[in-house]
Design a protein around this motif. Structure first.
Motif, PDB file in Angstrom:
ATOM      1  N   ASN A  88       0.819  -1.220   0.000  1.00 56.11           N
ATOM      2  CA  ASN A  88       0.000   0.000   0.000  1.00 56.11           C
ATOM      3  C   ASN A  88       0.852   1.269   0.000  1.00 56.11           C
ATOM      4  OD1 ASN A  88      -2.732   0.660  -0.289  1.00 56.11           O
ATOM      5  ND2 ASN A  88      -2.857   1.408   1.819  1.00 56.11           N
ATOM      6  N   LYS A  89       2.051   1.164  -0.560  1.00 54.55           N
ATOM      7  CA  LYS A  89       2.947   2.308  -0.674  1.00 54.55           C
ATOM      8  C   LYS A  89       3.303   2.519  -2.138  1.00 54.55           C
ATOM      9  CE  LYS A  89       4.928   1.513   3.898  1.00 54.55           C
ATOM     10  NZ  LYS A  89       6.111   1.091   4.669  1.00 54.55           N
ATOM     11  N   LEU A  90       3.357   3.806  -2.530  1.00 56.37           N
ATOM     12  CA  LEU A  90       3.712   4.136  -3.915  1.00 56.37           C
ATOM     13  C   LEU A  90       5.147   3.733  -4.195  1.00 56.37           C
ATOM     14  CD1 LEU A  90       2.238   7.741  -4.322  1.00 56.37           C
ATOM     15  CD2 LEU A  90       1.451   5.677  -5.490  1.00 56.37           C
ATOM     16  N   SER A  91       5.322   2.990  -5.277  1.00 59.72           N
ATOM     17  CA  SER A  91       6.665   2.502  -5.605  1.00 59.72           C
ATOM     18  C   SER A  91       6.952   2.760  -7.085  1.00 59.72           C
ATOM     19  CB  SER A  91       6.755   1.003  -5.312  1.00 59.72           C
ATOM     20  OG  SER A  91       8.020   0.502  -5.677  1.00 59.72           O
ATOM     21  N   ALA A  92       8.106   3.392  -7.352  1.00 57.99           N
ATOM     22  CA  ALA A  92       8.501   3.633  -8.743  1.00 57.99           C
ATOM     23  C   ALA A  92       8.714   2.299  -9.445  1.00 57.99           C
ATOM     24  CB  ALA A  92       9.786   4.464  -8.778  1.00 57.99           C
ATOM     25  N   PRO A  93       8.251   2.176 -10.709  1.00 51.18           N
ATOM     26  CA  PRO A  93       8.322   0.872 -11.385  1.00 51.18           C
ATOM     27  C   PRO A  93       9.722   0.420 -11.759  1.00 51.18           C
ATOM     28  CG  PRO A  93       7.373   2.549 -12.826  1.00 51.18           C
ATOM     29  CD  PRO A  93       7.494   3.178 -11.480  1.00 51.18           C
ATOM     30  N   ASP A  94      10.676   1.381 -11.902  1.00 50.54           N
ATOM     31  CA  ASP A  94      12.040   0.968 -12.227  1.00 50.54           C
ATOM     32  C   ASP A  94      13.019   2.031 -11.758  1.00 50.54           C
ATOM     33  OD1 ASP A  94      12.687   2.942 -14.478  1.00 50.54           O
ATOM     34  OD2 ASP A  94      10.877   1.988 -15.281  1.00 50.54           O
ATOM     35  N   ASP A  95      14.292   1.711 -11.820  1.00 52.13           N
ATOM     36  CA  ASP A  95      15.342   2.562 -11.251  1.00 52.13           C
ATOM     37  C   ASP A  95      15.536   3.868 -12.022  1.00 52.13           C
ATOM     38  OD1 ASP A  95      17.411   2.768  -9.190  1.00 52.13           O
ATOM     39  OD2 ASP A  95      18.792   2.792 -10.895  1.00 52.13           O
TER      40      ASP A  95
END
Length: 925
Positions: free
Chosen positions: A386-393
């Protein structure tokens, strides 16, 4: 624990030479007889080592690791010499039994090798089994030597079994042994202790240790103010201090078996850059702590105002335009504290992530069904826990505008940001350059976040700590970690600003209606909502640049607002609000609101209801965000009164006399209601005594107290009548003094109130038509609290009565009275006297700025009496150590004072009165 890293060790202490000197003394006198000489040799070696390390700290004032390692090394050598002397000379054993073995462990900060000059020396004495008589003799003899040297020793004596049992049950003992370092004695016993700890204590208790350590950390933060931006921080235990870094190391060592903080990189909990940040912050904080101990000559960990200047000087900070050396030093301190906070967040989030991954691997049909129904992405971001996470580096590198947008989405959706994504944002924050700052999409996203409807405060704080906020608004970045060296402001400028935005948002959401009913009522009716949020952001943005920050900030607003996408009208409003954000508080707290000219001048500047409403709300959140205890009911009432009078003026638009007559009649009706049937008749009966000026100056509830009091004193023919009453409307105590009016009465009353242990916060002086004084004072105790208990009120009344009736030598008592507020002694406000003949139609307004001192008001009013001035009202305001006292005065004929010579004499008399209260400065050694 890795070996201590200490250069030029023999310059600190030569253990071999010290041991040889002790041997020579023993050969000559014998071990028992030579004891005092041995103590003197040890003390001389300790003092020499301290002198060398003090010199090294002066030469390299930021070398925290080197100095603290050096002190640990010095104490190591002293203890080793003492041990060898005790076991070899005092209690020698040719063939020790299996039980006559002893290992010495350095534990706690000493074990880490982080010893400030006056840190405690924490030692664990470990024996294989229950201590034998020989072990007890050795331990006791060693402790006596260490105590004779003046060392503060924390010690424990335990067998291996006791150590294991107690470490399992006590978090403090477990933490101390966790940091245990071999100091001296039997290495095999030390190794057994090490093996038993890691084999018997740690396995299976990792989760419990982490939970207890984090709970301990939370409790410590609450004790210390729960902010890393308090202006007198505790370097060791405060939020963002050394203990927070140590907590990371403790957890890392306990859970991942690391032997140094550097190994946290190998475990993936820190990047190499983050470890370097850890090391820099730790070194700086250790250096500051070493300076504190050196200056105080004791174990002092609080960076109090009096010590901040000296530490800044020793660490070679210098004044710069707009910023003093101490402010520059403290700004760097707070930036390091912020780094500690960032590292803590990263570390704990990584730990939580790894823990949750283990728990989540459940599998099964139910889990797959739940996952199908939950959202998995939000505007291109993945949801992990339930936390926003960038899809890639490369997410932020591919589009740096996302560095702003991610925070906007988090606020809008009410989501946290994944720690890895925060880490990436911090890494890539440097991509925010001029083109991104001008980007319409980026500015729209920032404005949406700033004026967010859910929790902009929390998300803006994340943004600030990720380094994105200061990059996107560089002018905000300049006030990051910036403190003001005074007793009024509790937080750094950036923290104060973010708190003010949070308060504004809470008021808008209706969460603070009880505390701020006026602002809660005003906000929904404002036309330019966004402008208010932007003005709150920018109101202090020009602090530390030299010059008036309000004027400089207003100019900055004209440049920043259009970039954010604000309209011309919004931009002009923001610039005006920043320029005049102190106007309303200055008017309410330092001017007489019953004087029509005060309201006229204020309204002329405000001009319309929108500006009035915007300024009122900004003023409220600005004051409230200064720190705990600053906002009170007195300020609430004065601001509310000013708002009501200004709103009435702007709405009615009638001529002044008609408006005043309406207010006069409304006031009489309100007083009649408060007096009730029993006392309502007093209004008419006392009309010949109280003129309209009195009625306009006093609130209805105070008039309703004064009239029965006056009637009773008249009936009893009292020449002096004093009334004390708790006055909750202003969070103060009302003192009313009635009696025969005579010159100098005010300064005598002020002195009497000071002798009674009270501070005057407001005063109104009236003379009835028959020459009777009716003087109302609002007072608080030295902590800003009202006197409200019956015993307190009676004692207050008696003290004032005795002083005014000559039963107490007031002059002598005031001179002998000890100064209760010692912290203010560390500040010097350059005295400033201002005269204003335009602020009132009838009075000359005198404003006095000076360092707040006990009985200051008594000295000032006495000086005015001696200059033949009559005081009509006084308005007393404290801003920490700064007193701002405003007086409405005339000469003896009731006229304003225009003569330059006369004003110059009054100014000099007031300056002399201020100087008379200044403490004598001791000559420097």
């Amino acid at each position: 624990m890795s070996q201590l890293k200490v250069t030029r060790q023999r310059a600190i202490i030569d253990r071999r030479a010290l041991a040889t000197a002790i041997e020579e003394v023993i050969e000559e006198h014998g071990a028992e007889a030579a004891r005092q000489t041995i103590v003197e040799l040890l003390r001389a070696a300790l003092d020499k080592g301290r002198q060398e390390l003090t010199k090294r700290l002066a030469d390299k004032p930021a070398a925290g690791h080197e100095i603290t390692n050096g002190y640990a090394f010095l104490v190591d050598q002293i203890i080793r010499v003492v041990h060898d002397h005790v076991t070899g000379d005092l209690y020698p054993v040719a063939n020790r039994t299996a039980g006559e073995r002893l290992a010495l462990l350095a534990v706690g900060g000493y074990g880490r090798g982080e010893m400030a000059p006056y840190s405690d020396v924490d030692i664990a004495f470990i024996t294989p089994a229950k201590p034998t008589a020989w072990c007890e003799q050795v331990i006791e003899a060693m402790l006596y030597f260490l105590w004779d040297l003046g060392l503060t020793v924390g010690h424990s004596s335990r067998s291996l079994d006791e150590m294991v049992r107690m470490a399992k049950s006590d978090l403090t003992i477990r933490t101390a042994i966790l940091e245990g370092r071999y100091l001296w004695g039997d290495r095999d016993v030390y190794q057994m202790a090490e093996d038993r700890f890691w084999g018997d204590v740690v396995p299976g208790s990792e989760a419990q240790f982490v939970t207890e350590k984090l709970a301990e950390r939370e409790a410590r933060h609450k004790r210390m103010g729960d902010s890393r931006y308090v202006v007198e921080p505790n370097v060791k235990d405060g939020k963002g201090g050394l203990r927070d870094l140590q907590t990371l190391y403790w957890i890392g060592k306990y859970v991942y078996r690391v032997r140094s903080a550097e190994e946290l990189v190998d475990k993936g909990l820190f990047t190499q850059q983050e470890y370097r940040t850890f090391r820099r912050a730790e070194g700086f904080l250790l250096a500051v702590r070493s300076h504190l101990h050196t200056i105080a000559k004791r174990g002092e960990d609080r960076l109090t105002f009096d010590l901040q200047r000296e530490v800044a000087k020793r660490m070679n900070y210098a004044d710069r335009p707009g910023k003093s050396a101490v402010e520059r030093f403290m700004q760097f301190y707070f930036l390091q504290a912020q780094h500690v906070g960032n590292l803590t967040g990263i570390f704990l989030a990584q730990l939580e992530e790894r823990t949750s991954q283990k728990k989540v691997r459940r599998g099964g049909l139910l889990d797959r069904f739940i996952n199908r129904r939950e959202r998995t992405t939000v505007e291109g971001y993945m949801l992990r826990g339930n936390k926003l996470s960038a899809p890639d580096d490369r997410w932020f590198r591919d589009d740096p505008v996302r560095l702003v947008e991610v925070f906007t989405i988090a606020e809008r959706e009410g989501l946290e940001i994944h720690p890895e994504t925060i880490r990436m944002a911090r890494r890539d924050a440097g991509l925010i350059q001029g083109n991104i700052r001008k980007d319409e999409r980026a500015n729209a996203a920032f404005l949406e976040l700033l004026s967010g409807r859910k929790d902009p405060e929390t998300v803006l704080r994340w943004m600030n700590e990720a380094g994105v906020f200061g990059r996107f608004i560089p002018d905000f970045g300049k006030v990051g970690g910036q403190m003001q060296f005074d007793m009024y402001h509790h937080y750094t400028v950036d923290e104060h600003t973010i708190r003010a935005i949070g308060l504004l948002s809470q008021i808008e959401r209706g969460e603070l209606e009880e505390d701020h009913p006026l602002a809660t009522r005003i906000l929904p009716g404002l036309k330019y909502r966004r402008a208010l949020y932007v003005a709150t952001l920018l109101h202090d943005i020009a602090k530390g640049r030299g010059g008036d920050h309000s004027v400089l900030g207003a100019e900055l607003a004209l440049r920043i607002c259009p970039r954010m996408g604000l309209t011309k009208a919004e931009t002009e409003l923001v610039s005006w609000l920043v320029r005049y954000h102190l106007l309303m508080s200055a008017t309410a707290f330092k001017r007489d609101l019953s004087d029509p000219k005060t309201i006229e001048d204020f309204v002329e500047e405000v001009d319309d209801l929108e500006h009035l409403g915007q300024l009122t709300v900004l003023t409220i959140v600005d004051i409230r965000a200064v720190g705990p205890g600053i906002w009170n009911s007195w300020k609430r009432q004065l601001l509310g009164e000013l708002y009501t009078l200004a709103e009435e003026n702007l709405r009615l638009g009638e001529d002044d006399e008609a408006r005043r007559q309406k207010r006069f009649e409304a006031k009489r009706a309100a007083v009649a209601e408060l007096l009730g049937d029993e006392h309502r008749h007093l209004i008419g009966e006392l009309d010949s005594r109280f003129d309209r000026d009195y009625w306009m100056a006093e609130p209805a509830d105070i008039i309703a107290i004064n009239l029965p009091h006056y009637a009773a004193a008249k009936r009893l023919e009292d020449s002096l009548s004093i009334h004390t009453e708790y006055y909750p409307a202003r969070g103060a105590t009302l003192i009313t003094v009635m009696g025969d009016d005579h010159p100098g009465l005010f300064f005598r009353i002020a002195g009497a109130i000071s002798l009674a242990g009270a501070n005057i916060i407001d005063a109104r002086i009236h003379t009835t038509k028959v020459g009777k004084a009716v003087d109302n004072f609002l007072v608080q105790d030295p902590l800003g609290k009202p006197f409200k208990e019956e015993q307190q009120l009676t004692r207050l009344k008696k003290k004032i009565e005795d002083a005014l009736m000559g039963k107490i030598d007031m002059v002598g008592s005031l001179a002998a009275r000890p100064l209760p507020r010692t912290r203010a002694e560390h500040f010097r406000i350059a005295p400033l006297i201002l005269f204003d003949n335009e602020a009132s139609e009838r009075f000359t307004v005198i404003e006095v700025n000076a360092t707040d001192r006990p009985a200051l008001l008594n000295r000032l009013t006495r000086a005015m009496f001696e200059c033949s001035l009559i005081i009509n009202s006084a308005h007393i305001t404290q801003y920490g150590e700064r007193a701002v006292d405003t007086f409405y005065v005339t000469d003896l004929l009731g006229d304003k004072i225009y003569s330059k010579d006369r004003l110059a004499k009054v100014e000099q008399a007031l300056l002399d009165a201020i100087a008379a209260g200044e403490p004598k400065v001791e000559a420097a050694e």
